[in-house]
Design an enzyme around this catalytic site. Structure first.
Site, PDB file in Angstrom:
ATOM      1  N   ASP A  70       0.858  -1.193   0.000  1.00  0.00           N
ATOM      2  CA  ASP A  70       0.000   0.000   0.000  1.00  0.00           C
ATOM      3  C   ASP A  70       0.889   1.236   0.000  1.00  0.00           C
ATOM      4  OD1 ASP A  70       0.432   0.929   3.000  1.00  0.00           O
ATOM      5  OD2 ASP A  70       0.149  -1.237   3.014  1.00  0.00           O
ATOM      6  N   ASP A  92       0.652   3.542   2.441  1.00  0.00           N
ATOM      7  CA  ASP A  92       0.436   4.093   3.775  1.00  0.00           C
ATOM      8  C   ASP A  92      -0.713   5.103   3.671  1.00  0.00           C
ATOM      9  OD1 ASP A  92       1.218   3.837   6.491  1.00  0.00           O
ATOM     10  OD2 ASP A  92       2.254   5.747   6.405  1.00  0.00           O
TER      11      ASP A  92
END
Length: 280
Positions: A217, A219
């Site tokens: 991802d 974050d």
């Protein structure tokens, strides 16, 4: 000519990256250590005739949160099994545009933002080794082992970043946007919850430690991207977990064929010389 140092590979599997099916001839062993029990059974087996020991960092049912992982026991147990190397996997968030979800990062530095974890095997307990250890951390990860992982990832055509600084937070919560932006300013490339103190304890134990970090991802620093959440992390790991397994399956035979005598002697000598023993 002196015989080559024997190689045995410990594998610590992170979230969703701890598949025991990569091992042939598996058997489970439950052990105890001076620090208590490891996260789960040690799974002994072979990869291409190389002796390996697999341990699930969070337990096979992912019941142990990052703060409560018994890192001391995990490292001690793998050392006691005779491991010379630790190849570990970890999910992480990307703090850089160029590190996309699904990319592999062979991390080479860390920034520690943990607050509650035992960071040494020399913790003053009666059952622990005597002394105080001031282990050097300028180069936390084993350079030679990292080079093998990079070479293998590139040969397999896997998108791989050859170095990166990981910032380890305490967790189990994810970062605020303000924290995420600050960590970028600090120069961190990826963020996770488990590299520290694992890498520190491995260094104290005289083991060659390297980490395969998978970005899952962005974050929460990136505008117009969904902030990190468990569902998206699990989805990305499911789609990409074969990358970490492929790297391990190819790297372990290569490591086994190399002469590690000098490297192992060097890391063990550093670990030994870092301990200040009590004066009697």
């Amino acid at each position: 000519m002196a015989p080559m140092a024997s190689v045995k590979i410990g594998i610590i599997g992170g979230s969703g990256l701890d598949d025991p099916d990569i091992l042939d001839g598996r058997k489970e062993v439950y052990v105890d250590t001076p620090y208590g029990k490891p996260s789960d059974a040690l799974i002994l087996g072979k990869i291409n005739d190389v002796d390996c020991v697999l341990l699930s960092r969070h337990g096979r049912n992912h019941t142990i949160m990052p703060t409560d992982v018994n890192y001391q026991a995990n490292i001690w147990a793998l050392k006691e099994q005779g491991c010379s190397h630790l190849l570990v996997t970890t999910a992480c968030g990307s703090l850089r545009e160029e590190i996309k979800p699904g990319d592999i990062v062979i991390i080479d530095q860390f920034i520690d933002r943990t607050t509650k974890r035992a960071q040494t095997l020399y913790d003053g307990q009666e059952t622990s080794p005597a002394g105080v250890c001031h282990i050097p951390m300028a180069e936390p990860f084993c350079k030679r082992t990292r080079e093998v992982l990079v070479e293998v990832a590139q040969s397999l055509g896997i998108k791989c970043h050859v170095r990166g600084t990981v910032l380890t937070i305490e967790g189990p919560r994810f970062s605020t946007r303000a924290e995420s932006l600050m960590f970028r300013q600090w120069g961190a490339e990826v963020i996770n919850m488990t590299t520290v103190p694992e890498v520190v304890l491995a260094k104290e134990a005289g083991l060659c430690y390297a980490s395969i970090a998978m970005a899952t991802d962005f974050d929460c620093w990136k505008d117009h991207e969904e902030s990190v959440c468990v569902d998206n992390v699990l989805k990305t790991m499911k789609e990409n977990s074969n990358k970490a397994s492929s790297i391990l399956l190819s790297a372990i035979p290569l490591i086994s064929d190399m002469d590690w005598t000098h490297t192992i002697q060097t890391v063990k000598a550093m670990a030994k010389s870092s301990v200040m023993l009590p004066k009697h």
